[in-house]
Design a protein around this motif. Sequence first.
Motif, PDB file in Angstrom:
ATOM      1  N   ASP A 233       0.837  -1.205   0.000  1.00 27.92           N
ATOM      2  CA  ASP A 233       0.000   0.000   0.000  1.00 27.92           C
ATOM      3  C   ASP A 233       0.872   1.255   0.000  1.00 27.92           C
ATOM      4  O   ASP A 233       0.604   2.223  -0.711  1.00 27.92           O
ATOM      5  N   LEU A 234       1.906   1.218   0.828  1.00 30.41           N
ATOM      6  CA  LEU A 234       2.788   2.372   0.969  1.00 30.41           C
ATOM      7  C   LEU A 234       3.456   2.716  -0.360  1.00 30.41           C
ATOM      8  O   LEU A 234       3.465   3.876  -0.796  1.00 30.41           O
ATOM      9  N   ARG A 258      -4.547  -0.239  10.264  1.00 32.70           N
ATOM     10  CA  ARG A 258      -3.624  -0.426   9.137  1.00 32.70           C
ATOM     11  C   ARG A 258      -3.497   0.870   8.342  1.00 32.70           C
ATOM     12  O   ARG A 258      -2.387   1.245   7.929  1.00 32.70           O
ATOM     13  N   VAL A 259      -4.608   1.539   8.132  1.00 31.81           N
ATOM     14  CA  VAL A 259      -4.574   2.796   7.367  1.00 31.81           C
ATOM     15  C   VAL A 259      -3.713   3.833   8.078  1.00 31.81           C
ATOM     16  O   VAL A 259      -2.872   4.509   7.461  1.00 31.81           O
ATOM     17  N   ARG A 260      -3.901   3.974   9.390  1.00 29.68           N
ATOM     18  CA  ARG A 260      -3.104   4.948  10.143  1.00 29.68           C
ATOM     19  C   ARG A 260      -1.613   4.594  10.101  1.00 29.68           C
ATOM     20  O   ARG A 260      -0.753   5.479  10.046  1.00 29.68           O
ATOM     21  N   GLN A 261      -1.318   3.300  10.121  1.00 28.66           N
ATOM     22  CA  GLN A 261       0.075   2.866  10.034  1.00 28.66           C
ATOM     23  C   GLN A 261       0.699   3.287   8.704  1.00 28.66           C
ATOM     24  O   GLN A 261       1.824   3.777   8.657  1.00 28.66           O
ATOM     25  N   VAL A 262      -0.057   3.103   7.619  1.00 28.08           N
ATOM     26  CA  VAL A 262       0.422   3.518   6.305  1.00 28.08           C
ATOM     27  C   VAL A 262       0.585   5.032   6.250  1.00 28.08           C
ATOM     28  O   VAL A 262       1.605   5.548   5.766  1.00 28.08           O
ATOM     29  N   TYR A 263      -0.412   5.772   6.763  1.00 29.05           N
ATOM     30  CA  TYR A 263      -0.336   7.225   6.733  1.00 29.05           C
ATOM     31  C   TYR A 263       0.856   7.740   7.533  1.00 29.05           C
ATOM     32  O   TYR A 263       1.521   8.699   7.127  1.00 29.05           O
ATOM     33  N   GLY A 264       1.120   7.107   8.678  1.00 35.05           N
ATOM     34  CA  GLY A 264       2.264   7.529   9.480  1.00 35.05           C
ATOM     35  C   GLY A 264       3.577   7.331   8.754  1.00 35.05           C
ATOM     36  O   GLY A 264       4.468   8.182   8.800  1.00 35.05           O
ATOM     37  N   ALA A 265       3.676   6.207   8.030  1.00 34.99           N
ATOM     38  CA  ALA A 265       4.907   5.908   7.298  1.00 34.99           C
ATOM     39  C   ALA A 265       5.073   6.816   6.080  1.00 34.99           C
ATOM     40  O   ALA A 265       6.173   7.294   5.787  1.00 34.99           O
ATOM     41  N   ILE A 266       3.986   7.078   5.387  1.00 29.26           N
ATOM     42  CA  ILE A 266       4.091   7.849   4.149  1.00 29.26           C
ATOM     43  C   ILE A 266       4.298   9.335   4.415  1.00 29.26           C
ATOM     44  O   ILE A 266       4.843  10.062   3.585  1.00 29.26           O
ATOM     45  N   ALA A 267       3.896   9.799   5.608  1.00 28.09           N
ATOM     46  CA  ALA A 267       4.117  11.201   5.943  1.00 28.09           C
ATOM     47  C   ALA A 267       5.609  11.525   5.957  1.00 28.09           C
ATOM     48  O   ALA A 267       6.017  12.650   5.664  1.00 28.09           O
ATOM     49  N   GLN A 268       6.430  10.536   6.273  1.00 25.94           N
ATOM     50  CA  GLN A 268       7.878  10.747   6.314  1.00 25.94           C
ATOM     51  C   GLN A 268       8.457  10.950   4.911  1.00 25.94           C
ATOM     52  O   GLN A 268       9.587  11.408   4.770  1.00 25.94           O
ATOM     53  N   ALA A 269       7.679  10.579   3.885  1.00 26.30           N
ATOM     54  CA  ALA A 269       8.131  10.765   2.504  1.00 26.30           C
ATOM     55  C   ALA A 269       7.706  12.115   1.938  1.00 26.30           C
ATOM     56  O   ALA A 269       7.877  12.371   0.746  1.00 26.30           O
ATOM     57  N   GLY A 270       7.147  12.959   2.780  1.00 26.35           N
ATOM     58  CA  GLY A 270       6.771  14.296   2.346  1.00 26.35           C
ATOM     59  C   GLY A 270       5.364  14.430   1.804  1.00 26.35           C
ATOM     60  O   GLY A 270       5.005  15.456   1.235  1.00 26.35           O
ATOM     61  N   ASN A 273      -0.952  16.111   4.603  1.00 20.45           N
ATOM     62  CA  ASN A 273      -2.258  15.688   5.108  1.00 20.45           C
ATOM     63  C   ASN A 273      -3.363  15.987   4.104  1.00 20.45           C
ATOM     64  O   ASN A 273      -4.351  15.255   4.019  1.00 20.45           O
ATOM     65  N   GLU A 274      -3.198  17.074   3.340  1.00 20.70           N
ATOM     66  CA  GLU A 274      -4.200  17.404   2.323  1.00 20.70           C
ATOM     67  C   GLU A 274      -4.265  16.315   1.260  1.00 20.70           C
ATOM     68  O   GLU A 274      -5.351  15.951   0.791  1.00 20.70           O
ATOM     69  N   GLN A 275      -3.133  15.778   0.870  1.00 28.32           N
ATOM     70  CA  GLN A 275      -3.119  14.680  -0.099  1.00 28.32           C
ATOM     71  C   GLN A 275      -3.753  13.424   0.493  1.00 28.32           C
ATOM     72  O   GLN A 275      -4.523  12.731  -0.165  1.00 28.32           O
ATOM     73  N   LEU A 276      -3.426  13.134   1.743  1.00 22.10           N
ATOM     74  CA  LEU A 276      -3.980  11.951   2.396  1.00 22.10           C
ATOM     75  C   LEU A 276      -5.485  12.066   2.587  1.00 22.10           C
ATOM     76  O   LEU A 276      -6.201  11.063   2.542  1.00 22.10           O
TER      77      LEU A 276
END
Length: 325
Positions: A233-234, A258-270, A273-276
């Motif tokens: 997913d990431l 699971r969704v929050r886990q993915v969002y937490g990881a992908i936030a580190q890639a720049g 929150n608006e995109q998410l």
Amino acid sequence: MNCFQQLAQALEYGPAVLATVTSVRGSVPREVGAKLVVDSAGQAFGTIGGGAGEAKVLRQAKEVLQTGQKQFVDLDLSGLPQRQTQGVCGGHMRVWLERWQGDAAKALAQTVLQRLQTERSLTLVTPLEQGKGPYLVENAVQIDPAIAFVETLHPAPTLLIVGAGHVGIQLAQVAHLIGFQIAVQDDRPEWANIDYYPQASQILAEPLDRAIASLAQHQNLYAALVTRGYTYDLEALQLLLQRPSPCRYIGMIGSEKRVRQVYGAIAQAGITNEQLAGIYAPIGLDIGALTPAEIAVSIGAELIMVQRGGTGRSLSERLRRALVH
């Protein structure tokens, strides 16, 4: 596109009538541009709403099939007792019947199909004058509606199913039924294959980055992430959110955890929150779905909601409340 496929096939056996909804008013079962095809044997494909209204169109279409005299059919769906109506929806529809025949019609139907299949929109002009047939123009044009019906035809949206597992198999069936072209990606060819996905126009049994790059020209792309793990997913989210042409829809399966886990990881890639916030996750509408088939239906309903601009509310909600109060 399905309608023009049916029209092209019908023309191989003789003339066919194309019925097109050209205007609507009030509550009606189908939209402007809805179509059905009547072939030389009188068999119909597609629908402009069913019921007595469609039956009237079919009767007239069979006459047009014989005479070639193209014409309007007006459908009164008001349900008023003092009128001879064809339904009780509350509105009115106008349907144009055009006979297609001969080599020129075959060529035109094939051209329409080819352009739609290559992700290109086109404008079809249907003159209302007897003796003049439909033709294509390169750009949308303004023509008096009393002279011709002008419509821009758009290619069917493509649904990219990322993850060729049990939910993906069911989702491909549902999405195909509701008018999507299907592309399936999974790096496991034992899952991503024509046996599991006979509806798919593209089976991408390859790494995700190559698969998404191959879809770069698709302007009307929807994506459903139904993978076997959040790491997939990431990767998919990073690639899809970086497309030059944004996806119309990105949905991701999984629990809120699971969704929050993915969002937490992908936030580190720049990723912002608006995109998410534009991602539909957990995917689908809340209908209590449990089985892969039920989950596919809930995702299909959400796809329609996004495409058509619906709300996802129960259609009976307002009336049921009124009855109680």
